[in-house]
Write an enzyme that holds these catalytic residues in place. Structure first.
Site, short mmCIF file in Angstrom:
data_model
loop_
_atom_site.label_atom_id
_atom_site.label_comp_id
_atom_site.label_asym_id
_atom_site.label_seq_id
_atom_site.Cartn_x
_atom_site.Cartn_y
_atom_site.Cartn_z
N LEU A 263 0.89 -1.15 0.00
CA LEU A 263 0.00 0.00 0.00
C LEU A 263 0.93 1.21 0.00
O LEU A 263 1.84 1.30 0.82
CB LEU A 263 -0.90 -0.01 1.24
N ASP A 264 0.73 2.12 -0.94
CA ASP A 264 1.62 3.27 -1.05
C ASP A 264 1.70 4.02 0.27
O ASP A 264 0.73 4.07 1.04
CB ASP A 264 1.11 4.22 -2.14
N LYS A 265 2.84 4.64 0.52
CA LYS A 265 3.07 5.35 1.78
C LYS A 265 1.96 6.36 2.07
O LYS A 265 1.48 6.48 3.21
CB LYS A 265 4.43 6.05 1.74
N VAL B 210 -1.09 6.35 1.23
CA VAL B 210 -2.43 5.77 1.18
C VAL B 210 -2.70 5.02 2.48
O VAL B 210 -1.85 4.28 2.97
CB VAL B 210 -2.56 4.83 -0.03
N ARG C 292 -3.86 5.19 -9.27
CA ARG C 292 -3.45 6.59 -9.43
C ARG C 292 -3.16 6.91 -10.89
O ARG C 292 -3.58 7.95 -11.42
CB ARG C 292 -2.23 6.87 -8.54
#
Length: 213
Positions: free
Chosen positions: A52-54, A56, A155
Site C-alpha cells: 500500500l503506497d506510503k 495511502v 493513481r
C-alpha cells in the site's frame, strides 16, 4: 498505535495510517512492520504480503508465519485475493460504472508509472473495475476493485484519463492533504482454515468528510 481489526496465530488485519511505509525500505525507517512488531511483541516476525503506497491508508493483512505468507502470496498471484478501494477523483467518470484496461510502464529511476501504447520490456497489463458512488461539484467518489496489482495502478489509470486522485500531486492532482485513496475492502481465504475472510472499513480523515456526509 496501529488499529488492529483481526488477529489470530496466522494473520493480522489492520488499518494502515496514511503517511507510514507498509514495509521496511532500504533506509530502515519506521514502517508498519516495525510498529506492529513492537505493538504485538511478535517474536516470529511480521511478514508483508501486499503493498500500500506510503501516502495511502486503509486495510492491510500481514502474515504471522512464513507458511501463511506463502499461502497469501499465492492467492494474490492466482487472483483469488481481492482488494477494493475508495478514491476521490477530479471530474466525473463517464460512464459512471465501467472497467479500465491499460499497459503500464514503471520507470525505476523516477519511481513513477505511465500508460503506454505498446508492449515492450517492463510493460505490464493493468485492469480495474470502478463504480461512481457519489458526485460533488467537480469531484467524485468511486469504488475501485483491482483486477491486477500494479505499481501506482489506480493513481495512474485515473490520471491518464484526466481524473487524477484528489491531493495526488505526483500524478497531477490538486490539493495539499493526504492522497484521497483508501483501501476499504479485503477478501481472501484464511491460509490455515480456508475460511472466506472479508473485511471492510471507511476512511475517517477530515478530507473524506464531504464524500460520506
Amino acid at each position: 498505535m496501529i488499529p488492529i481489526v483481526y488477529a489470530d496465530a496466522s494473520i493480522l488485519v489492520c488499518s494502515k495510517p496514511a503517511g507510514l511505509l507498509a514495509q521496511v525500505d532500504s533506509a530502515g525507517g519506521i514502517s508498519m512492520v516495525s510498529c506492529l512488531e513492537e505493538q504485538t511483541g511478535s517474536r516470529e516476525g511480521i511478514f508483508p504480503v501486499h503493498r500500500l503506497d506510503k501516502g495511502v491508508g486503509g486495510l492491510m493483512v500481514y502474515a504471522l508465519t512464513k507458511q501463511a505468507a506463502a499461502d497469501l502470496s499465492e492467492q494474490i498471484r492466482s487472483g483469488v485475493f481481492h482488494k477494493t478501494y475508495y478514491a476521490a477523483v477530479s471530474g466525473h467518470p463517464e460512464p459512471p460504472t465501467g472497467e479500465m484496461t491499460d499497459l503500464l510502464y514503471k520507470d525505476a529511476r523516477t519511481q513513477k508509472a505511465f500508460v503506454v501504447s505498446r508492449e515492450r520490456r517492463g510493460v505490464r497489463r493493468a485492469a480495474l473495475r470502478y463504480e461512481t458512488v457519489k458526485t460533488l461539484e467537480d469531484t467524485a467518489l468511486v469504488r475501485v476493485e483491482l483486477l491486477t496489482g500494479r505499481f501506482h495502478q489506480i493513481r495512474v489509470q485515473f490520471a491518464s484519463r484526466k481524473m487524477p486522485i484528489v491531493n495526488d500531486r505526483r500524478y497531477g492532482g490538486r490539493g495539499t492533504g493526504e492522497i484521497l485513496l483508501f483501501s476499504c475492502g479485503l477478501s481472501f481465504a484464511h491460509p490455515v482454515t480456508g475460511e472466506c475472510m472479508r473485511f471492510t472499513a471507511l476512511p475517517t480523515e477530515d478530507g473524506w468528510a464531504p464524500y460520506f456526509a
